[in-house]
Design a protein around this motif. Structure first.
Motif, PDB file in Angstrom:
ATOM      1  N   UNK A 229       0.860  -1.183   0.000  1.00 59.90           N
ATOM      2  CA  UNK A 229       0.000   0.000   0.000  1.00 59.90           C
ATOM      3  C   UNK A 229       0.896   1.233   0.000  1.00 59.90           C
ATOM      4  N   UNK A 230       0.535   2.230  -0.790  1.00 59.26           N
ATOM      5  CA  UNK A 230       1.361   3.434  -0.906  1.00 59.26           C
ATOM      6  C   UNK A 230       0.614   4.632  -0.352  1.00 59.26           C
ATOM      7  N   UNK A 231       1.300   5.443   0.452  1.00 54.67           N
ATOM      8  CA  UNK A 231       0.728   6.676   0.973  1.00 54.67           C
ATOM      9  C   UNK A 231       1.733   7.798   0.749  1.00 54.67           C
ATOM     10  N   UNK A 232       1.236   8.967   0.373  1.00 55.23           N
ATOM     11  CA  UNK A 232       2.146  10.054   0.082  1.00 55.23           C
ATOM     12  C   UNK A 232       1.630  11.406   0.510  1.00 55.23           C
ATOM     13  N   UNK A 233       2.566  12.300   0.773  1.00 56.75           N
ATOM     14  CA  UNK A 233       2.269  13.708   1.015  1.00 56.75           C
ATOM     15  C   UNK A 233       3.176  14.496   0.074  1.00 56.75           C
ATOM     16  N   UNK A 252      -2.634  11.699 -11.590  1.00 61.62           N
ATOM     17  CA  UNK A 252      -2.571  10.840 -10.413  1.00 61.62           C
ATOM     18  C   UNK A 252      -3.369   9.573 -10.696  1.00 61.62           C
ATOM     19  N   UNK A 253      -2.756   8.435 -10.447  1.00 59.68           N
ATOM     20  CA  UNK A 253      -3.437   7.159 -10.641  1.00 59.68           C
ATOM     21  C   UNK A 253      -4.765   7.159  -9.887  1.00 59.68           C
ATOM     22  N   UNK A 254      -5.892   6.863 -10.561  1.00 59.80           N
ATOM     23  CA  UNK A 254      -7.196   6.969  -9.885  1.00 59.80           C
ATOM     24  C   UNK A 254      -7.351   6.100  -8.638  1.00 59.80           C
ATOM     25  N   UNK A 275     -12.550   5.595  -8.944  1.00 59.53           N
ATOM     26  CA  UNK A 275     -11.423   5.096  -9.732  1.00 59.53           C
ATOM     27  C   UNK A 275     -11.864   4.140 -10.826  1.00 59.53           C
ATOM     28  N   UNK A 276     -13.102   3.666 -10.766  1.00 64.25           N
ATOM     29  CA  UNK A 276     -13.605   2.754 -11.787  1.00 64.25           C
ATOM     30  C   UNK A 276     -14.183   3.496 -12.991  1.00 64.25           C
ATOM     31  N   UNK A 277     -14.256   4.818 -12.882  1.00 64.87           N
ATOM     32  CA  UNK A 277     -14.835   5.572 -13.990  1.00 64.87           C
ATOM     33  C   UNK A 277     -13.860   6.666 -14.410  1.00 64.87           C
ATOM     34  N   UNK A 304      -3.572   1.746  -3.741  1.00 63.21           N
ATOM     35  CA  UNK A 304      -2.887   0.552  -4.244  1.00 63.21           C
ATOM     36  C   UNK A 304      -2.658   0.671  -5.761  1.00 63.21           C
ATOM     37  N   UNK A 305      -2.148  -0.428  -6.323  1.00 57.05           N
ATOM     38  CA  UNK A 305      -1.957  -0.594  -7.776  1.00 57.05           C
ATOM     39  C   UNK A 305      -0.741   0.129  -8.324  1.00 57.05           C
TER      40      UNK A 305
END
Length: 777
Positions: A229-233, A252-254, A275-277, A304-305
């Protein structure tokens, strides 16, 4: 959001209403036009049901020819029974002048829902309503027009006229026609160009910019959890390039979901749908930007992803331009300060230079900085072993990172192969050593040699470091500034590759020889010097392929270099199952628009290989018997120096070439290279050459007299055709001869003695379909 849910409000009879939008013409012959409810006191959408017609007449001959290649016709003429329009121009007022009789809404709501569903499904990184809001919030913005047309022949045509760029992530061009029909053999970009107004004013250019803001500095803290899992600031300093804008799109990746945006501690609204649309991310500033102002935004996100497990310490790192909130990747450059917190059993390699590294419990904290502006940032991640070296005399630091175990899919292949036993009565398949790290020294050596070669030909690289890292992908690489992602196949020995590929191993070995220098060359082509738009991307990929050929020239036997250009020629000129050559897909300048269902591999072959051929032909034309490649090297170094950390266009490169024109290149005696670029960048002609010759004594020397013919070209096609003669050993250059159009000219060359062979284009000097030579007794 009101725009996203706006319903149909009123409907009118539409009869013979004509909407002329640049090169596109929409005729609503008879039917119902229903308008959406106003938002911000503006009507921004309409639905048409009835009998309509869409026509497109391309502005430029080049676009006309390209449209014919894709659709078999030079113009578009499509009947349609329904269409949905979105606009921020004066379309509402224009239509209402003619549509005055109220009618029932008919099927408008159903068509609107269907159109929205398709638009949101096909554009996961772009939000149509957010794009409209950008324009509605900016009273000084020029209006846009978008038509989603359900044609009778093509069920999903999209005509776009947008002053911010019809497809802004691709180019600044404002007018586009797309065929989104996934099942047809004509899907893709049909038309993408500048406005008629710009062409008429001679202002159309790949260097044009519609960007509202530019990034100046990124400071990003990224945490990678043990479950990937990725988290960012991200703290991003931006500069306003123009005034009036409030809505700023980020890449930004949805699946990375934004939780908070602030400026100076104050909450800032943002848009991010599912993120699915259409999950594109947009920041909505509370007040409009003032040109020249600077803003510091903090964006917090997680999801994720981005990272995927590939087994035994191997990871795929995806979303390479959108793992962080990026602005105008590859279009603008910024400095970076990146801090990563990642599980300590794995190694993370970032762009820039490693400033410091420490332990924090079960995690490693590393900081990577780049004071040199970069077009994009990235990282690689895995259970790597590191090896390093220094390239003298420049002290260029080179590192190689590889895992001790292959990714799971290779282990699966190894197991399958070992289970087969003898093949066709022979011995079991041998897979050799599957540990990628064993071959890291070989990769490191190739990278070192590549840098030496490229610094000689192109000049010093400003980064001072490059990390060559293994990725699980088997047959492609990628290059970011200071960071190369090489396929895992580059880290396997030849025995292993033979065991995996068997009869394909020989051809794949050529790919392995070329992929490292190609990706290292991107440190010059694509990063140190970028490209302006998709039209100009050959300045990156074609230049990198040419650089790989230079590497082969320095490290392999001459036959291998000849094979490189022979294979490039065949890849461009061999017909596919549709009877089409890659070169037939369109001019080099068309870039990503070259690939289609009828010519699926054309983009790679033309942009990479024909792009390389352009440089190859220029080099050989510039070569001098006394100074060798000195003139060409000077030109390439000048190009790098002039466009350092910039994004030149094809026209810019032509001007760079013209600064170094040699007498042999000055075909028109005006110092210009229009003749060459028209032939090879903006056209698809492939000449054929034939030489009939005889030799006779001439005052104690041998005189070669012949007739050289050029055919299968346009009337103005000009080229210099080189002649080689062979006495003993390798053929020698004997001169080159200018020829224009489909013509025959005389050739006369004095030789010391009768040659064993006479050859045209021995070094593949010109990309030609045929080079036949016949001696006439």
């Amino acid at each position: 959001m009101a725009l996203r849910s706006a319903a149909v409000k009123e409907a009118f009879l539409a009869e013979n209403i004509v909407l002329q939008r640049d090169a596109g013409k929409i005729t609503l012959r008879n039917g119902t036009i229903a308008f959406l409810a106003p938002v911000l006191d503006r009507v921004a959408g309409a639905v048409f049901v009835g009998d309509g017609r869409f026509q497109l007449d391309p502005v430029m001959p080049l676009d006309r020819r390209q449209l014919k290649i894709v659709t078999d016709k030079e113009t578009v003429d499509e009947e349609f029974a329904s269409a949905v329009f979105y606009f921020t121009d004066d379309s509402y007022a224009e239509i209402r002048k003619s549509a005055t009789k109220p009618v029932e809404l008919a099927r408008a709501e159903e068509l609107l829902r269907d159109s929205r569903r398709h638009a949101r499904r096909d554009t996961e990184d772009t939000n149509l309503e957010a794009e409209l809001l950008r324009e509605l919030y900016n009273p000084s913005a020029r209006g846009s027009f978008r038509a989603f047309i359900k044609g009778k022949k093509h069920s999903d045509l999209r005509f776009l006229l947008n002053p911010n760029g019809a497809i802004p992530e691709v180019s600044p061009e404002e007018v586009a026609l797309l065929n989104i029909d996934p099942g047809g053999d004509q899907s893709g970009i049909w038309y993408l160009t500048h406005t008629l107004e710009e062409w008429n004013a001679r202002k159309a250019s790949s260097n044009e910019s519609h960007r509202a803001v530019a990034p100046e500095h990124y400071q990003i803290v990224t945490t990678i959890a043990k479950n990937d899992h990725l988290a960012g600031v991200a703290d991003i300093r931006i500069a306003a390039l123009r005034g009036g804008d409030r809505v700023i799109p980020f890449g930004l990746l949805p699946t990375l979901r934004v939780s908070r945006v602030t400026e100076g501690g104050v909450e800032v609204p943002f848009i991010q749908e599912s993120h699915k649309r259409d999950g594109g991310f947009y920041v909505v500033l509370p007040v409009a930007l003032e040109q020249g102002s600077r803003h510091q935004l903090r964006i917090e996100y997680e999801g994720d992803k981005v990272i995927s497990k590939e087994g035994d310490g191997n990871f795929s790192v995806g979303a390479r331009t959108s793992w962080y909130p990026s602005l105008n990747e590859f279009a603008d450059r910024a400095t970076y300060d990146l801090t990563f917190k990642s599980p300590r059993q794995f190694t993370l390699v970032g762009v820039g230079k490693l400033i410091k590294e420490s332990r924090e419990g079960d995690f490693t904290v590393s900081q990577w900085k780049s004071d040199v502006p970069l077009a994009v940032a990235g990282f690689n991640y895995g259970k790597f072993i590191k090896k390093e070296a220094t390239v003298p005399p420049a002290k260029f630091g080179v590192e190689a990172y590889a895992t001790t175990e292959p990714p799971a899919f290779l282990k699966g292949i190894q197991l399958t192969q070992s289970d087969r036993g003898p093949l066709d009565g022979g011995a079991p398949v041998a897979l050799g050593n599957m540990a990628p790290s064993v071959m890291a020294n070989t990769v490191l050596t190739d990278a070192n040699n590549s840098i030496r070669v490229f610094e000689h030909w192109f000049g010093p690289n400003p980064y001072g470091r490059v990390a060559i890292t293994q990725q699980p992908a088997f047959n492609f690489g990628q290059s970011w500034p200071t960071l190369v992602y090489l396929p895992v196949s580059s880290f396997l020995d030849s025995t292993t590759r033979w065991g995996l590929l068997q009869n394909l191993a020989s051809d794949f070995a050529k790919f392995i020889q070329e992929v490292t220098p190609h990706e290292v060359a991107h440190q010059w082509w694509g990063h140190t010097v970028g490209w302006a738009s998709y039209h100009d991307q050959w300045l990156s990929e074609g230049f990198a392929d040419f650089s790989a050929a230079l590497f082969l020239e320095s490290t392999e036997k001459p036959e291998r270099v000849q094979e490189f250009w022979k294979n490039a020629r065949e890849a461009l000129l061999t017909k596919n199952r549709f009877g089409r050559r890659a070169n037939d897909a369109g001019p080099l300048w068309m870039g990503l628009r070259l690939s289609s269902a009828r010519n699926p591999g054309a983009y790679g072959r033309v942009v990479y290989l024909k792009g390389a051929y352009v440089l190859h032909m220029l080099r050989l034309m510039m070569r001098d018997s006394k100074t060798g490649d000195q003139a060409f090297i000077a030109m390439m170094k000048d190009f790098v120096t002039t466009y350092l950390h910039q994004n030149p266009s094809t026209e810019d490169f032509q001007r760079a070439v013209e600064k170094h024109v040699t007498p042999g290149m000055n075909m028109l005696m005006n110092g210009k290279m229009d003749w060459f670029f028209l032939n090879w960048v903006y056209n698809t002609d492939i000449p054929r050459y034939a030489l009939e010759y005889s030799v006779k004594d001439e005052n104690g020397q041998t005189l070669l007299v012949g007739k050289l013919t050029q055919s299968d070209v346009s009337p103005g096609f000009a080229m210099r055709v080189p002649l080689y003669v062979e006495f003993e050993g390798r053929p020698m250059f004997a001169g080159s001869f200018p020829i224009v159009g489909n013509a025959t000219r005389e050739v006369r060359v004095l030789l010391p003695k009768k040659p064993k062979r006479v050859l045209l284009n021995y070094r593949y000097d010109v990309l030609a379909a045929d080079n036949t030579v016949k001696e006439i007794p």
